[in-house]
Motif scaffolding. Structure first.
Motif, short mmCIF file in Angstrom:
data_model
loop_
_atom_site.label_atom_id
_atom_site.label_comp_id
_atom_site.label_asym_id
_atom_site.label_seq_id
_atom_site.Cartn_x
_atom_site.Cartn_y
_atom_site.Cartn_z
N ALA A 98 0.83 -1.20 0.00
CA ALA A 98 0.00 0.00 0.00
C ALA A 98 0.87 1.26 0.00
CB ALA A 98 -0.93 0.00 1.21
N THR A 99 1.91 1.25 0.80
CA THR A 99 2.81 2.40 0.83
C THR A 99 3.58 2.53 -0.48
OG1 THR A 99 3.07 2.10 3.22
CG2 THR A 99 4.68 3.51 2.12
N GLY A 100 3.97 1.39 -1.03
CA GLY A 100 4.66 1.41 -2.33
C GLY A 100 3.80 2.01 -3.42
N ASN A 101 2.53 1.65 -3.43
CA ASN A 101 1.61 2.23 -4.42
C ASN A 101 1.45 3.74 -4.21
OD1 ASN A 101 0.89 0.02 -6.05
ND2 ASN A 101 -0.52 -0.74 -4.48
N ARG A 102 1.43 4.16 -2.95
CA ARG A 102 1.30 5.59 -2.65
C ARG A 102 2.53 6.36 -3.17
NH1 ARG A 102 2.11 8.54 2.25
NH2 ARG A 102 2.59 6.59 3.33
N VAL A 103 3.71 5.77 -3.00
CA VAL A 103 4.93 6.40 -3.51
C VAL A 103 4.90 6.47 -5.04
CG1 VAL A 103 7.44 6.15 -3.72
CG2 VAL A 103 6.32 5.76 -1.51
N ALA A 104 4.50 5.35 -5.68
CA ALA A 104 4.44 5.32 -7.14
C ALA A 104 3.48 6.37 -7.67
CB ALA A 104 4.01 3.92 -7.60
N GLU A 105 2.32 6.49 -7.03
CA GLU A 105 1.32 7.47 -7.47
C GLU A 105 1.82 8.90 -7.30
OE1 GLU A 105 -1.93 6.25 -5.08
OE2 GLU A 105 -2.33 4.45 -6.31
N ALA A 106 2.61 9.15 -6.27
CA ALA A 106 3.14 10.51 -6.06
C ALA A 106 4.07 10.91 -7.20
CB ALA A 106 3.88 10.58 -4.72
N PHE A 107 4.92 10.01 -7.64
CA PHE A 107 5.83 10.34 -8.73
C PHE A 107 5.08 10.47 -10.05
CE2 PHE A 107 8.96 9.39 -5.60
CZ PHE A 107 10.09 10.10 -5.99
N GLU A 108 4.07 9.63 -10.26
CA GLU A 108 3.25 9.76 -11.46
C GLU A 108 2.52 11.10 -11.47
OE1 GLU A 108 0.62 6.43 -11.67
OE2 GLU A 108 2.23 4.95 -11.69
N ARG A 109 1.98 11.49 -10.35
CA ARG A 109 1.20 12.73 -10.23
C ARG A 109 2.07 13.95 -10.51
NH1 ARG A 109 -0.55 11.64 -5.72
NH2 ARG A 109 0.77 12.90 -4.36
N HIS A 110 3.32 13.90 -10.11
CA HIS A 110 4.23 15.04 -10.32
C HIS A 110 4.98 14.95 -11.65
CE1 HIS A 110 3.63 15.48 -5.92
NE2 HIS A 110 3.84 16.76 -6.17
N GLY A 111 4.72 13.91 -12.44
CA GLY A 111 5.37 13.78 -13.74
C GLY A 111 6.87 13.56 -13.64
N LEU A 112 7.29 12.82 -12.62
CA LEU A 112 8.70 12.59 -12.37
C LEU A 112 9.10 11.15 -12.68
CD1 LEU A 112 8.87 14.36 -8.89
CD2 LEU A 112 9.89 15.23 -11.02
N VAL A 113 10.38 10.94 -12.96
CA VAL A 113 10.91 9.59 -13.08
C VAL A 113 11.05 9.03 -11.67
CG1 VAL A 113 12.89 8.17 -13.72
CG2 VAL A 113 12.12 10.03 -15.23
N GLY A 114 10.34 7.96 -11.41
CA GLY A 114 10.46 7.23 -10.15
C GLY A 114 10.85 5.81 -10.47
N ALA A 115 12.00 5.37 -10.02
CA ALA A 115 12.51 4.04 -10.35
C ALA A 115 12.95 3.34 -9.08
CB ALA A 115 13.67 4.14 -11.33
N VAL A 116 13.06 2.02 -9.15
CA VAL A 116 13.48 1.21 -8.01
C VAL A 116 14.65 0.34 -8.45
CG1 VAL A 116 12.78 -0.54 -6.33
CG2 VAL A 116 11.19 1.27 -6.99
N GLY A 117 15.62 0.19 -7.55
CA GLY A 117 16.89 -0.46 -7.90
C GLY A 117 16.84 -1.97 -7.97
N HIS A 118 16.03 -2.50 -8.86
CA HIS A 118 16.07 -3.94 -9.12
C HIS A 118 17.19 -4.19 -10.13
CE1 HIS A 118 12.70 -5.18 -6.71
NE2 HIS A 118 11.97 -4.21 -7.21
N VAL A 119 18.40 -4.24 -9.60
CA VAL A 119 19.61 -4.17 -10.42
C VAL A 119 19.81 -5.41 -11.30
CG1 VAL A 119 21.16 -5.19 -8.69
CG2 VAL A 119 22.04 -3.46 -10.31
N GLU A 120 19.15 -6.51 -10.97
CA GLU A 120 19.34 -7.72 -11.78
C GLU A 120 18.87 -7.51 -13.23
OE1 GLU A 120 21.29 -9.86 -10.89
OE2 GLU A 120 20.64 -11.18 -9.26
N ARG A 121 18.00 -6.55 -13.46
CA ARG A 121 17.61 -6.26 -14.84
C ARG A 121 18.80 -5.84 -15.70
NH1 ARG A 121 11.78 -3.37 -15.40
NH2 ARG A 121 10.63 -4.56 -13.82
N PHE A 122 19.87 -5.40 -15.04
CA PHE A 122 21.04 -4.94 -15.77
C PHE A 122 22.20 -5.92 -15.67
CE2 PHE A 122 18.34 -1.39 -14.83
CZ PHE A 122 18.31 -0.72 -16.04
N ASN A 123 21.93 -7.11 -15.14
CA ASN A 123 22.93 -8.17 -15.18
C ASN A 123 23.07 -8.62 -16.64
OD1 ASN A 123 23.90 -11.10 -15.11
ND2 ASN A 123 24.13 -10.47 -12.98
#
Length: 334
Positions: A98-123
């Motif tokens: 629930a808190t994660g969704n609230r954070v995601a919505e805040a960045f979407e609402r402000h038109g900002l890049v909000g990313a999370v460090g799931h670094v394995e995508r770059f392995n």
């Protein structure tokens, strides 16, 4: 174009690596660091160690990396969103979905890049794997299984192995398979006397029908980071500790030696270990964060995707407590 003014919140085990790389990424200037606990790894090198996220914002930053304990992620990220700062938060995105969704919505609402460090995508092994699966090299994919085990890291105290490590496997599996989780079940164990679980076994099914299995623990003296993808044409094995990718093809030539055929299996074919460039995953991730802020589409985990990952992990933990399968119902914006 002027370099992006970057701030780093957290100078611990992960923060020290972010500091090292941010200093070296083209188009980025690390101008401020903050950590109420000081600088245990001595990575500030001449910069004033600021006390908190508000002081970091006051330094006039444009982008930020948040590498502090999980329980503090949401408050820091929300403050940065309110200040108009593009932000990459280390995984998991927050304490709960629930808190994660609230954070995601805040960045979407402000038109900002909000990313999370799931670094394995770059392995590099997983990037090669995803590309080859998308190209149909394995045919229809039946199953993705991961093993992630090692001894307990003393630096982790606020979450268990599921939120700290299983989030890697859930995210990389969904990303490699290009599908979200539909259902999940799990079993956990507490063997080290800590509040949180130190072993979890997860079984799930993705929206595209692929079966997923994850074995994760902090109880092994052997460090293992392996992803196995089984498909109609053969099996890929990605060793994400070394960045190696190997393909075991189904055979097309029958073996005439009967005893060997029985031992090896009649479908064994060629084995190929691929050669490719191997960039440090964290460097590739931070370069992608820069590019995303500049308007380039990248493979970064969005905050919405990270919230889905957290929902899957929390559902697995609830399943372990209830002894049954749980359906995943969360919203994901790719």
């Amino acid at each position: 174009m002027a370099a992006l003014r970057a701030g780093l919140l957290g100078l611990g085990m992960m923060g020290r690596h972010h500091a090292r790389i941010l200093r070296d990424v083209e188009g980025v200037e690390l101008v401020a660091v903050a950590d109420p606990g000081g600088d245990p790894h001595r990575v500030a090198t001449g910069m004033t160690i600021l006390p908190d996220v508000d002081a970091l914002i006051d330094a006039g930053i444009e982008i930020a990396v948040v590498a502090i304990p999980t329980r503090f992620h949401a408050d820091a990220a929300l403050a940065l969103a309110q200040a108009g700062v593009h932000t990459l938060v280390e995984k998991p995105i927050a304490d709960d979905t629930a808190t994660g969704n609230r954070v995601a919505e805040a960045f979407e609402r402000h038109g900002l890049v909000g990313a999370v460090g799931h670094v394995e995508r770059f392995n590099p092994a997983l990037q090669q794997l995803r590309s080859r699966l998308a190209n149909g090299d394995a045919g229809d994919v039946y199953q993705i299984a991961t093993r992630r085990q090692s001894s307990f890291p003393g630096r982790i105290g606020d979450v268990g192995v599921a939120k700290d490590l299983a989030t890697h496997d859930i995210d990389l599996t969904a990303w490699v398979a290009q599908g979200t989780y539909r259902s999940v079940s799990a079993q956990t164990a507490h063997k080290s006397g800590r509040e949180h679980e130190d072993m979890i076994s997860i079984t799930g099914r993705l929206s595209n029908g692929i079966i997923a299995n994850h074995l994760i623990n902090w109880l092994s003296p052997m460090k293992e980071r392996v992803t196995v993808v089984t498909g109609e044409r053969g099996t890929f094995i990605a060793d994400t500790a070394t960045g190696d990718l190997t393909f075991y093809a189904n055979g097309t030539v029958p073996l005439e030696w009967e005893s060997v055929s029985t031992f090896r299996g009649v479908s064994e074919g060629d084995v190929t270990r691929f050669a490719f460039a191997k960039k440090e995953p964290l460097r590739a991730e931070l370069e992608a964060f820069r590019d995303s802020v500049l308007g380039v589409q990248t493979e970064l985990s969005t905050m919405s995707e990270a919230a889905h990952t957290l929902e899957v992990v929390e559902s697995a933990l609830r399943s372990a407590g209830a002894g049954g399968e749980l359906v995943i119902t969360g919203r994901v914006t790719v």
